[in-house]
Enzyme design. Structure first.
Site: not given
Ligand code: NAD
Length: 491
Positions: A184, A237-239, A242, A260, A295, A394
């Site tokens: 996704k 994605g975001s903490t 996660g 991650e 990230c 962040e």
């Molecule tokens: P986000 O957490 O808002 O969304 C990430 C993904 O999760 C999206 O596809 C979103 O639709 C999905 N999502 C949202 N809620 C969900 C749920 N309840 N269940 C399942 N999926 C869900 O993050 P973002 O704004 O897309 O990305 C930015 C974040 O990603 C930043 O915090 C960044 O640091 C992090 N990031 C981390 C790394 C790493 O390797 N550590 C790499 C890239 C980005």
């Protein structure tokens, strides 16, 4: 790196890939905006609940019925290599598609994202016939061994900041290890990965092994993670998200998760760094690449007092030289922010930090891009302390906070004074200090006299503390897509 006309790029309708075919989603349509000018790019046809089920069921069927997990591992390797070749050959389609629909400039997409995605796939393909089980030391009347097996269906959830690259990190090791994947992507950057999946099918990947379901987290991401046929979830994605995913995996499994997550990574500059001007360039790039929407963005500068003025002034010059512009123009050196609400969020943190006593040395507000996109000025915040919001949160934008230190110990303490632990950069000419930093810093990656990755998919990446669990890339990421089974044979 020629500029291009964005209106020429029209993503095809039917953005879900289920059972090896493009499928028109039956869920509610979402309008996707081009980050560079906030104009509608296309309506995204999202997957309905039934279609999410079908994608997972097709993946489970393909995992069981195709020979993918059972063939000679070199056969998987050949398909994946062919896929990587097709991706590189598709540069003229994939690079503009990525650039127009995300914050990646055409120059970056051409020089790095497409190539890097292909190389990541090649890297993981190589493991297919090189990682197996182990034989234990036993008494001579027994044989004790472990074998590795793929999990089955792995759900991969990706963020918007590097759509192709993030998909490669997740999908390549999962497939190389013999799993089926349901990806996704972010609802904000959904289109380039559809092309990626089509190329996989063209390369000979059996249908059903790489599926894509489109939609937001609540409607599609959460049910995908909770599906009983999903055996493992890998998320970037975001903490905050996660934690929600981990909870969903605990309630419906427990299922293993790789997370991650976010970061607040420090860059430590010591007075003995060999070339302070070059170091300032590295520091500036580490927070302005993709407008800080990375990230591992190096968002906290910790600089030794006696060189602080010099380093800060060289960073300011570099910040001011960046040119905001649309991603489809070859001369753009500062990417847009993904959306206006995200730019407002960045501005809110900067304004509140300023109101709490910090000084803005350069930047500190929206940049007027040539289009209606959201741009933010590279911003230097000095006079900050550990309590300031910009130091703790962040930001995911081009905002660098500056703190000074006198002694090494103080620098390490400041660096570790964060809930995150994703990465750190150390600039020093003293090898012993660099090695002390490696031991002292609470970060999943420590770079010395450089910052960020170029072709280092060879090395694992992942965070400590609030930055995550497990690793992407490197051998560790391949192994994380396999479970190990123990056998003990009595003669
Ligand atoms: P986000 O957490 O808002 O969304 C990430 C993904 O999760 C999206 O596809 C979103 O639709 C999905 N999502 C949202 N809620 C969900 C749920 N309840 N269940 C399942 N999926 C869900 O993050 P973002 O704004 O897309 O990305 C930015 C974040 O990603 C930043 O915090 C960044 O640091 C992090 N990031 C981390 C790394 C790493 O390797 N550590 C790499 C890239 C980005």
């Amino acid at each position: 790196m020629a500029s291009f006309t964005p209106d020429q790029i029209i993503p095809t309708h039917g953005s879900n890939i289920i059972g090896g075919c493009r499928v028109v989603g039956q869920g509610p349509a979402l309008t996707v905006l081009r980050p560079s000018d906030a104009k509608p790019f296309a309506d995204l046809d999202t997957a309905s609940a039934d279609q999410v089920d079908r994608a997972v069921e097709d993946a489970a069927r393909a995992f069981k019925q195709s020979d993918w997990a059972r063939v000679e591992p070199r056969q998987r390797m050949k398909v994946l290599r062919r896929w990587a070749d097709l991706i590189e050959a598709d540069m003229d389609v994939l690079a503009p598609l990525e650039a127009v629909g995300s914050t990646r400039t055409i120059a970056e997409a051409r020089a790095w994202d497409v190539w890097y995605t292909a190389e990541t796939i090649r890297f993981f393909a190589e493991f297919a016939d090189k990682v197996g089980g182990d034989v234990a030391a036993t008494s001579h009347d027994k044989l004790g061994l472990t074998i590795t097996e793929p999990y089955g269906v792995i759900a991969a959830i990706a963020p918007w900041n590097l759509p192709l690259v993030m998909a490669g990190w997740k999908v390549a090791p999962a497939l190389a290890a013999g799993n089926a994947v349901v990806l996704k992507p972010s609802e904000m950057t959904p289109f380039s990965v559809v092309r990626l999946a089509e190329l996989a099918i063209e390369a000979g990947l059996p249908p059903g092994l790489f599926n894509i379901v489109q939609g937001d987290g609540r409607q599609v991401g959460d049910p995908l993670c909770r599906h009983p046929l999903v055996s493992k979830v890998t998320f970037t994605g975001s903490t905050r998200t996660g934690i929600a995913i981990m909870q969903a995996c605990a309630e419906t499994g427990p299922k293993p998760v790789t997370l991650e997550l976010g970061g607040k990574s420090p860059q430590l500059v010591f007075a003995d760094a060999s070339d302070l001007d070059k170091t300032a360039g590295i520091v500036a790039r580490a927070i302005t690449l993709n407008a800080g929407q990375v990230c591992v963005a190096g968002s906290r500068l910790l600089v030794q007092e006696q060189v602080a003025d010099r380093v800060i002034s060289a960073i300011r010059d570099r910040f001011q030289a960046l040119r905001p512009g649309p991603t489809w123009e070859a001369g753009t050196s500062l990417s847009p922010i993904i959306s206006h609400p995200q730019a407002d969020r960045i501005d809110g943190i900067v304004s509140r930090t300023k109101a709490a006593g910090a000084e803005v040395l350069t930047g500190g507000g929206r940049a007027s891009g040539p289009q209606d996109g959201a741009f933010y000025q590279p911003t230097l915040l000095v006079g900050v302390t550990r309590e300031h919001e910009a130091v703790r949160e962040e930001i995911f934008g081009p905002v660098l906070t500056v703190q000074t230190f006198r002694e090494e110990e103080e620098a390490f303490a400041l660096a570790n004074d964060s809930g995150f632990g994703l990465a750190a950069g150390v600039h020093t000419g003293d090898v012993s200090r660099a090695l002390r930093a490696l031991r002292a810093l609470e970060a999943g990656t420590v770079w010395v006299n450089r910052y960020g990755r170029s072709n280092d998919f060879i090395l694992p990446t992942g965070g400590f503390k609030k930055s995550g669990i497990g690793k992407d890339l490197g051998r560790e990421a391949y192994e994380a897509n396999l479970k190990s089974k123990t056998m003990l044979i009595e003669f």
